[in-house]
Design a protein around this motif. Structure first.
Motif, short mmCIF file in Angstrom:
data_model
loop_
_atom_site.label_atom_id
_atom_site.label_comp_id
_atom_site.label_asym_id
_atom_site.label_seq_id
_atom_site.Cartn_x
_atom_site.Cartn_y
_atom_site.Cartn_z
N MET A 283 0.82 -1.21 0.00
CA MET A 283 0.00 0.00 0.00
C MET A 283 0.86 1.26 0.00
SD MET A 283 -2.94 -1.23 2.73
CE MET A 283 -3.91 0.28 2.60
N GLU A 284 2.10 1.13 -0.39
CA GLU A 284 3.05 2.24 -0.42
C GLU A 284 2.51 3.44 -1.18
OE1 GLU A 284 6.55 4.23 0.45
OE2 GLU A 284 5.97 2.22 1.16
N GLY A 285 2.48 4.60 -0.51
CA GLY A 285 2.07 5.84 -1.16
C GLY A 285 0.59 6.14 -1.05
N LEU A 286 -0.25 5.18 -0.63
CA LEU A 286 -1.69 5.42 -0.53
C LEU A 286 -1.95 6.49 0.53
CD1 LEU A 286 -4.55 4.57 -1.42
CD2 LEU A 286 -4.52 2.87 0.41
N MET A 287 -2.65 7.54 0.14
CA MET A 287 -2.96 8.67 1.01
C MET A 287 -1.70 9.28 1.63
SD MET A 287 -6.43 7.24 2.87
CE MET A 287 -6.70 8.78 3.79
N GLY A 288 -0.59 9.17 0.90
CA GLY A 288 0.65 9.78 1.35
C GLY A 288 1.39 9.02 2.42
N LEU A 289 0.97 7.79 2.72
CA LEU A 289 1.61 6.99 3.78
C LEU A 289 2.43 5.85 3.17
CD1 LEU A 289 -1.32 6.67 6.35
CD2 LEU A 289 0.59 8.29 6.42
N HIS A 290 3.47 5.45 3.88
CA HIS A 290 4.25 4.29 3.47
C HIS A 290 3.46 3.01 3.76
CE1 HIS A 290 7.89 6.49 2.61
NE2 HIS A 290 7.84 7.08 3.80
N GLY A 291 3.84 1.93 3.10
CA GLY A 291 3.17 0.66 3.33
C GLY A 291 3.33 0.19 4.77
N TRP A 292 4.52 0.39 5.36
CA TRP A 292 4.73 -0.04 6.73
C TRP A 292 3.88 0.76 7.71
CZ3 TRP A 292 6.68 3.69 9.98
CH2 TRP A 292 7.42 4.73 9.41
N GLN A 293 3.54 2.01 7.38
CA GLN A 293 2.65 2.79 8.24
C GLN A 293 1.23 2.23 8.20
OE1 GLN A 293 3.78 6.63 6.37
NE2 GLN A 293 4.31 7.32 8.44
N TRP A 294 0.76 1.85 7.00
CA TRP A 294 -0.55 1.22 6.89
C TRP A 294 -0.59 -0.10 7.67
CZ3 TRP A 294 -4.74 3.58 5.90
CH2 TRP A 294 -4.78 4.65 5.01
N LEU A 295 0.53 -0.84 7.63
CA LEU A 295 0.61 -2.11 8.35
C LEU A 295 0.35 -1.89 9.85
CD1 LEU A 295 3.38 -4.80 7.88
CD2 LEU A 295 2.78 -4.01 10.15
N TYR A 296 1.04 -0.91 10.43
CA TYR A 296 0.87 -0.65 11.87
C TYR A 296 -0.56 -0.19 12.19
CZ TYR A 296 5.94 -0.85 12.72
OH TYR A 296 7.24 -1.26 12.85
N ILE A 297 -1.10 0.69 11.37
CA ILE A 297 -2.42 1.25 11.65
C ILE A 297 -3.50 0.16 11.56
CG2 ILE A 297 -4.21 2.82 10.80
CD1 ILE A 297 -1.88 4.65 9.85
#
Length: 450
Positions: free
Chosen positions: A175-189
């Motif tokens: 999900m890298e770049g989705l809504m300006g976030l990295h993929g690892w940030q989406w993983l944590y959220i």
């Protein structure tokens, strides 16, 4: 070997029916909670695949932060379990779930080594008390002779969480770049949110003690409450059942030291498995996720069978030791085969996962059988607290060895030696004790703390 049914009176039809109903009511929620717990503490292993470059972490810095989780966890483990014993499992577990879920999602905010370390420490502090609280909770609902199987079902959440979480985590990194976030940030959220939701539901779904179980019939509730009260009274005759007694019990310190060695293997492997698999070849994060699924899925099947076997034979110390030696052998094989044959290295990793997770239920059943009442709440908390310091030492040591040698083999050899030595020590300590060999239970004093 002598079976449990020959060593203790057979359960009545009422007892069988009651415990079956209790398992169906309690265990799905317990397994789900532990599944989410393990997902949130280990997803950093997948996040590392892309996060390290984004925030500037080398292998040693990653290992230090991954392990710092367990410093916060260890510091607050006993105080947290004291709160659980006072306020009840429902309220306390809800508090733990909500705070750790929020902090797990907040890991998306890390922007360097300092913030990474701080949030990992706070996450560990928030989750402190969860595991021993569950262990103590199970001692309130299930007789000791059935506890290895129940613990085996509970422990299944560990390899299942790693198995199912691996491909999910690998996909979330895409999900890298989705809504300006990295993929690892989406993983944590996205992997932190379920803990918060379950924290809101736990007070509704969980029952503190058998006498509160309105979902049991009157005769079932009375049978279970009387059975557990009788077991508590039998083990508490000498008075070694208050909260402080569990902290001073020699068995608590012995099992803490042994659990330290086992935990080194659990988290040394779990937090580095994605990195080790990545070294087997050129794979995408999604492919790594599905490859990591394999050893954990096989381990889950083995855990269930091995736990039932340990319960049937009563040889808890032997099953624990054999599992740890299998794990150490598998890691040693993986370490030396990693640069030679990726397929055989994977076989070694599968054997290590089987051994590591197969050891947990029979091991934890021993202090659970030896301690009781408030002493169990404090003793199990201290065992988990001191033992989980291995979760700090092992990832950091593996990271230091990787940076020093430039390869993964040295770290795997270190973990292998930890597990083999702990397996031998566990067998030597517990093989002639009633909690280590249930065939000795009738001839031993349950409350003897020596």
């Amino acid at each position: 070997m002598t079976s449990l049914t020959m060593r203790s009176p057979a359960l009545s039809e009422l007892g069988e029916h009651t415990l079956r109903k209790v398992r169906r009511r309690i265990m799905p929620l317990i397994v789900l909670l532990y599944f989410v717990s393990y997902l949130d503490r280990n997803n950093v292993g997948f996040a590392k695949l892309t996060m390290s470059a984004d925030i500037g972490l080398n292998a040693a810095a990653y290992g230090l932060g991954a392990g710092i989780f367990f410093l916060g966890y260890a510091l607050l483990e006993v105080p947290s379990n004291a709160g659980m014993y006072r306020f009840g499992a429902r309220k306390w577990l809800a508090r733990i779930l909500i705070t750790w879920g929020l902090l797990a999602a907040a890991m998306a905010l890390v922007n360097g080594e300092t913030s990474y370390n701080i949030l990992r420490f706070l996450l560990g502090a928030a989750e402190a008390g969860f595991f021993p609280a569950i262990l103590f909770y199970l001692t309130l609902w299930f007789p000791a002779v059935q506890r290895v199987t129940v613990l085996g079902i509970f422990i299944l959440a560990q390899p299942l969480s790693n198995a199912l979480g691996a491909p999910v985590s690998g996909l979330l990194l895409q999900m890298e770049g989705l809504m300006g976030l990295h993929g690892w940030q989406w993983l944590y959220i996205l992997e932190g949110i379920p803990a918060v939701l379950l924290g809101l539901l736990t007070p509704i779904l969980m029952t503190d003690r058998p006498r509160d179980a309105k979902w049991l019939e009157d005769d079932e509730r009375e049978w279970l409450a009387s059975t557990m009260d009788a077991e508590l009274a039998l083990k508490s005759e000498s008075g070694h059942h208050n909260f402080l007694a569990g902290l001073k019990d020699k068995r608590t310190l012995a099992y803490s030291a042994l659990y330290f060695g086992l935990v080194c293997g659990i988290y040394g492997l779990g937090l580095w498995m994605p990195t080790i698999v990545a070294a087997l070849g050129k794979f995408s994060t999604t492919e790594i996720g599905f490859i990591v699924f394999i050893p954990y899925a096989i381990a889950a099947v083995f855990v269930y069978w091995w736990s039932k076997r340990a319960d049937k034979t009563g040889k808890r110390a032997w099953h624990t030791a054999a599992s740890m030696i299998l794990a150490g052998t598998g890691l040693l094989a993986a370490g030396f085969l990693l640069p030679v044959n990726p397929f055989l290295a994977m076989v070694g990793l599968i054997a290590s996962a089987m051994g590591i997770y197969g050891a947990i239920a029979p091991f934890l059943s021993m202090p659970s059988a030896a301690l009781t009442g408030a002493a169990a709440a404090s003793g199990l908390a201290l065992i988990n607290s001191l033992g989980n310091l291995g979760g700090f030492v092992a990832p950091y040591a593996v990271g230091l060895l990787k940076d020093a040698t430039g390869n993964n083999q040295s770290g795997l050899v270190f973990l292998s030696l930890c597990l083999a030595a702990t397996g031998i020590a566990t067998y030597l300590y517990a093989r002639k004790r009633p909690e280590g060999d249930a065939t000795l239970a009738q001839a031993a004093e349950p409350s003897d703390p020596s």
